[in-house]
Design a protein around this motif. Structure first.
Motif, PDB file in Angstrom:
ATOM      1  N   ILE A  24       0.816  -1.210   0.000  1.00 43.70           N
ATOM      2  CA  ILE A  24       0.000   0.000   0.000  1.00 43.70           C
ATOM      3  C   ILE A  24       0.849   1.260   0.000  1.00 43.70           C
ATOM      4  O   ILE A  24       0.562   2.225  -0.716  1.00 43.70           O
ATOM      5  N   ILE A  25       1.924   1.281   0.792  1.00 53.28           N
ATOM      6  CA  ILE A  25       2.645   2.547   1.019  1.00 53.28           C
ATOM      7  C   ILE A  25       3.877   2.732   0.137  1.00 53.28           C
ATOM      8  O   ILE A  25       4.358   3.853  -0.006  1.00 53.28           O
ATOM      9  N   VAL A  26       4.399   1.664  -0.465  1.00 55.13           N
ATOM     10  CA  VAL A  26       5.606   1.800  -1.285  1.00 55.13           C
ATOM     11  C   VAL A  26       5.205   2.091  -2.729  1.00 55.13           C
ATOM     12  O   VAL A  26       4.402   1.353  -3.311  1.00 55.13           O
ATOM     13  N   PRO A  27       5.732   3.148  -3.345  1.00 51.57           N
ATOM     14  CA  PRO A  27       5.391   3.441  -4.744  1.00 51.57           C
ATOM     15  C   PRO A  27       6.019   2.442  -5.706  1.00 51.57           C
ATOM     16  O   PRO A  27       6.901   1.657  -5.317  1.00 51.57           O
ATOM     17  N   LEU A  28       5.554   2.452  -6.931  1.00 55.50           N
ATOM     18  CA  LEU A  28       6.148   1.621  -7.974  1.00 55.50           C
ATOM     19  C   LEU A  28       7.459   2.263  -8.425  1.00 55.50           C
ATOM     20  O   LEU A  28       7.472   3.392  -8.896  1.00 55.50           O
ATOM     21  N   TYR A  29       8.538   1.524  -8.265  1.00 56.48           N
ATOM     22  CA  TYR A  29       9.843   2.033  -8.658  1.00 56.48           C
ATOM     23  C   TYR A  29      10.226   1.491 -10.023  1.00 56.48           C
ATOM     24  O   TYR A  29      10.043   0.302 -10.320  1.00 56.48           O
ATOM     25  N   ASP A  30      10.761   2.388 -10.852  1.00 54.88           N
ATOM     26  CA  ASP A  30      11.223   1.963 -12.175  1.00 54.88           C
ATOM     27  C   ASP A  30      12.391   0.983 -12.038  1.00 54.88           C
ATOM     28  O   ASP A  30      13.198   1.097 -11.128  1.00 54.88           O
ATOM     29  N   THR A  31      12.460  -0.042 -12.964  1.00 52.35           N
ATOM     30  CA  THR A  31      11.645  -0.084 -14.165  1.00 52.35           C
ATOM     31  C   THR A  31      10.650  -1.257 -14.193  1.00 52.35           C
ATOM     32  O   THR A  31       9.612  -1.169 -14.843  1.00 52.35           O
ATOM     33  N   SER A  32      10.981  -2.374 -13.559  1.00 57.63           N
ATOM     34  CA  SER A  32      10.196  -3.597 -13.758  1.00 57.63           C
ATOM     35  C   SER A  32       8.754  -3.471 -13.284  1.00 57.63           C
ATOM     36  O   SER A  32       7.817  -3.772 -14.040  1.00 57.63           O
ATOM     37  N   GLU A  33       8.552  -3.057 -12.030  1.00 59.41           N
ATOM     38  CA  GLU A  33       7.194  -3.011 -11.496  1.00 59.41           C
ATOM     39  C   GLU A  33       6.267  -2.113 -12.302  1.00 59.41           C
ATOM     40  O   GLU A  33       5.196  -2.557 -12.733  1.00 59.41           O
ATOM     41  N   LEU A 407      12.927   8.233  -2.544  1.00 57.17           N
ATOM     42  CA  LEU A 407      14.233   7.695  -2.208  1.00 57.17           C
ATOM     43  C   LEU A 407      14.864   6.984  -3.397  1.00 57.17           C
ATOM     44  O   LEU A 407      16.082   7.000  -3.573  1.00 57.17           O
ATOM     45  N   ARG A 408      14.031   6.377  -4.227  1.00 52.15           N
ATOM     46  CA  ARG A 408      14.495   5.725  -5.454  1.00 52.15           C
ATOM     47  C   ARG A 408      13.722   6.302  -6.633  1.00 52.15           C
ATOM     48  O   ARG A 408      12.977   7.272  -6.494  1.00 52.15           O
ATOM     49  N   ASN A 409      13.901   5.666  -7.792  1.00 52.68           N
ATOM     50  CA  ASN A 409      13.340   6.214  -9.027  1.00 52.68           C
ATOM     51  C   ASN A 409      11.852   5.915  -9.165  1.00 52.68           C
ATOM     52  O   ASN A 409      11.458   4.808  -9.543  1.00 52.68           O
ATOM     53  N   THR A 410      11.036   6.893  -8.836  1.00 56.00           N
ATOM     54  CA  THR A 410       9.596   6.803  -9.039  1.00 56.00           C
ATOM     55  C   THR A 410       9.058   8.189  -9.349  1.00 56.00           C
ATOM     56  O   THR A 410       9.575   9.188  -8.857  1.00 56.00           O
ATOM     57  N   THR A 434       9.524   9.169 -21.347  1.00 55.09           N
ATOM     58  CA  THR A 434       8.627   9.088 -20.195  1.00 55.09           C
ATOM     59  C   THR A 434       8.892   7.812 -19.421  1.00 55.09           C
ATOM     60  O   THR A 434       8.772   6.711 -19.973  1.00 55.09           O
ATOM     61  N   PRO A 435       9.253   7.887 -18.139  1.00 59.26           N
ATOM     62  CA  PRO A 435       9.472   6.668 -17.343  1.00 59.26           C
ATOM     63  C   PRO A 435       8.188   5.861 -17.222  1.00 59.26           C
ATOM     64  O   PRO A 435       7.079   6.389 -17.322  1.00 59.26           O
ATOM     65  N   PHE A 436       8.344   4.567 -16.999  1.00 56.87           N
ATOM     66  CA  PHE A 436       7.173   3.699 -16.881  1.00 56.87           C
ATOM     67  C   PHE A 436       6.293   4.114 -15.706  1.00 56.87           C
ATOM     68  O   PHE A 436       5.063   4.060 -15.794  1.00 56.87           O
ATOM     69  N   SER A 437       6.898   4.516 -14.598  1.00 57.76           N
ATOM     70  CA  SER A 437       6.083   4.916 -13.449  1.00 57.76           C
ATOM     71  C   SER A 437       5.256   6.153 -13.763  1.00 57.76           C
ATOM     72  O   SER A 437       4.124   6.282 -13.300  1.00 57.76           O
ATOM     73  N   ALA A 438       5.794   7.054 -14.588  1.00 59.55           N
ATOM     74  CA  ALA A 438       5.026   8.234 -14.988  1.00 59.55           C
ATOM     75  C   ALA A 438       3.869   7.833 -15.893  1.00 59.55           C
ATOM     76  O   ALA A 438       2.770   8.391 -15.801  1.00 59.55           O
TER      77      ALA A 438
END
Length: 532
Positions: A24-33, A407-410, A434-438
């Motif tokens: 719930i609280i951790v965002p999707l970090y690029d690139t796989s997720e 903290l990481r790439n999101t 455009t990054p995948f998370s974007a």
């Protein structure tokens, strides 16, 4: 460790439920997720349940669709959120544990069944992947079902393997018992799940431990009669083959890329350049064993320490020797090592590849732990403390990420800032790519613009948000002729608002952008999704 008390069940329950917090609280970090989440989002919005799409104009031939089907359905149920994208992987963990508990209770009793599920759930890779948007949990679900099903069928049909030193045990009777019918077809259902989750690799990883069992048992008639091979393989074909056929008809070239490219060239050609969706992960031969040690932490480290200790401790060595005489011990050993052995001489690998091996490893570890603790008269407290290492560490890291999501790439927080009104009335473009998370967090609305196109966009009268890689900020300032006012900054990008001077249409800003999702026959309300 002979008695099972409440604390053991509490540890297992905590190991199964705590991943929900991170989901719930951790965002999707690029690139796989976010890449896989975006594929599922496009599937959910487009209604195309046959072909996963890497982008609205590029089909994704890298994986079968089972995980994307589950993720897309979850998004339709829970919305386009991190939790919805990750929820199917958590269900795979629950189902895998249910299979382990049900099957191992018949084979080795409830105590070892419970210990094995605790080990499995708290292995580092299992725990992380249970709350991540990946295809591997579905493969592991299929291989675990096949692994346990075959063992139960052999057990219930009277096939007992008792190995003492070099002596291979005896066979008692031939043919399956009535109660094993579900497990017979469960084996083939596991194959079908694997084929729809990862492809033919699933069959190799599921059949290899059986080949070891046959070599040890040397009873071909028993192997042939244990399972309904003709009906079972017909079931596998009926479940999995139709999608493969329809997928090739819909996007010709899929079978050549997926079967030949993904299953042969990827692993045999170091630095394979045929990957349409990323880059090959070239590693030194044998690196898979380092990945296996990381994936099985802390239990793999504990197991190696135990084996080393057996060389110097007579009592420990005796306990290990007695454990090795347990029925099906070498079958579980094959299940634990066949996957890393298979990838030992593969050139392009990821640590997630060892996930199917952790079910067999967990059973093996549970058997050893039970015998060692009983032989040495040790308390199970150390076992339960070890089980808490990974869940506690991940929970702490999740809390840190919750406080500092960038903290990481999101791009989650940047997208939220750019869509504060719940809409993208002011266009958002990323410089270069455009990054995948974007893409995921903007529901496909974030666009990309090339540096060669930026000059003309700056001359337009329609304002737009521009996400600039930090190393290119000075370049854009030179183009605008004035300092940029940074509205938001994350690890990779700064967000600025560009208000051009001369007149041109707002559409000109993104006229060179990729084909919109509307061109993929999305529903009329596809652009109305609000970023959560």
């Amino acid at each position: 460790m002979q008695r099972i008390n409440r604390s053991t069940w509490i540890v297992l329950l905590a190991a199964l439920l705590l991943p929900l917090v991170s989901m719930i609280i951790v965002p999707l970090y690029d690139t796989s997720e976010p890449r896989y989440a975006e594929i599922a989002r496009i599937m959910a919005q487009s209604g195309d349940w046959i072909t996963p799409w890497f982008s609205p104009e590029l089909p994704f031939w890298g994986k079968p669709p089972l995980s994307f089907w589950a993720q897309a359905l979850s998004m339709k149920l829970f919305g386009f959120t991190e939790f919805a994208a990750r929820f199917p992987s958590w269900l795979c963990l629950i189902l895998s544990n249910a299979i382990l508990l049900a099957g191992l209770r018949l084979l080795h009793g409830l105590r070892i069944a419970l210990l094995a599920t605790i080990v499995y759930s708290t292995c580092l890779l299992v725990y992380i992947s249970s709350g991540a948007v990946l295809t591997d949990p579905f493969l592991a679900l299929g291989t675990t079902l096949s692994l346990i099903s075959f063992a139960v069928v052999i057990h219930e049909s009277g096939q007992r393997i008792e190995i003492t030193g070099n002596l291979v045990g005896k066979s008692i009777g031939v043919g399956p018992a009535r109660g094993s019918v579900w497990w017979q077809y469960g084996f083939f259902l596991g194959l079908a799940v694997g084929l729809l989750a990862k492809g033919p690799l699933a069959a190799v990883l599921s059949l290899a431990p059986i080949a070891v069992w046959y070599l040890l048992n040397r009873r071909r008639s028993s192997l042939v009669s244990a399972l309904p091979w003709l009906k079972g393989l017909a079931l596998v074909a009926a479940i999995s083959l139709p999608w493969y056929i329809v997928a090739e008809l819909k996007t010709p070239g899929f079978l050549d890329y997926f079967i030949v490219g993904e299953h042969f060239r990827r692993f045999l050609d170091p630095g394979w350049k045929g990957d349409l969706y990323g880059t090959a992960h070239k590693q030194a031969y044998g690196t898979i064993w380092l990945y296996w040690l990381q994936a099985s932490f802390p239990w793999g480290t504990m197991l190696l320490a135990t084996l080393v200790g057996a060389f110097v401790s007579t009592r420990l060595r005796a306990a290990v020797r007695i454990a090795s005489t347990t029925s099906l011990f070498y079958y579980w050993l094959a299940g634990a090592v066949v996957t890393p052995l298979f990838f030992t001489f593969s050139a392009n690998i990821l640590w997630t590849y060892v996930l199917p091996s952790l079910a067999g490893f967990s059973v093996l570890t549970a058997i050893l732990a039970d015998h060692i603790y009983r032989q040495l008269g040790l308390s199970k407290r150390g076992f339960l403390i070890t089980a808490g290492v990974v869940p506690v560490a991940v929970l702490v890291l999740s809390a840190v990420v919750w406080v500092n999501p960038d903290l990481r790439n999101t791009e989650r927080e940047l997208i939220r800032y750019a869509s504060q009104d719940g809409d993208f009335s002011i266009p958002l473009v990323y410089l270069s790519k455009t990054p995948f998370s974007a893409q995921f967090y903007s529901a496909g609305k974030a666009r990309e613009i090339q540096p060669s196109e930026l000059g003309s966009a700056i001359k337009c009268s329609a304002p737009f948000y521009l996400a600039i890689p930090k190393e290119r900020q000075s370049t854009v300032e030179n183009m605008t002729g004035k300092p940029l006012i940074v509205l938001y900054s994350n690890k990779r990008y700064v967000l600025v608002k560009v208000s051009p001077l001369s007149n041109c249409s707002a559409q000109a800003i993104a006229k060179q952008q990729p084909i919109s999702l509307q061109s993929q026959h999305l529903p009329n309300n596809a652009d109305s999704i609000i970023v959560n």
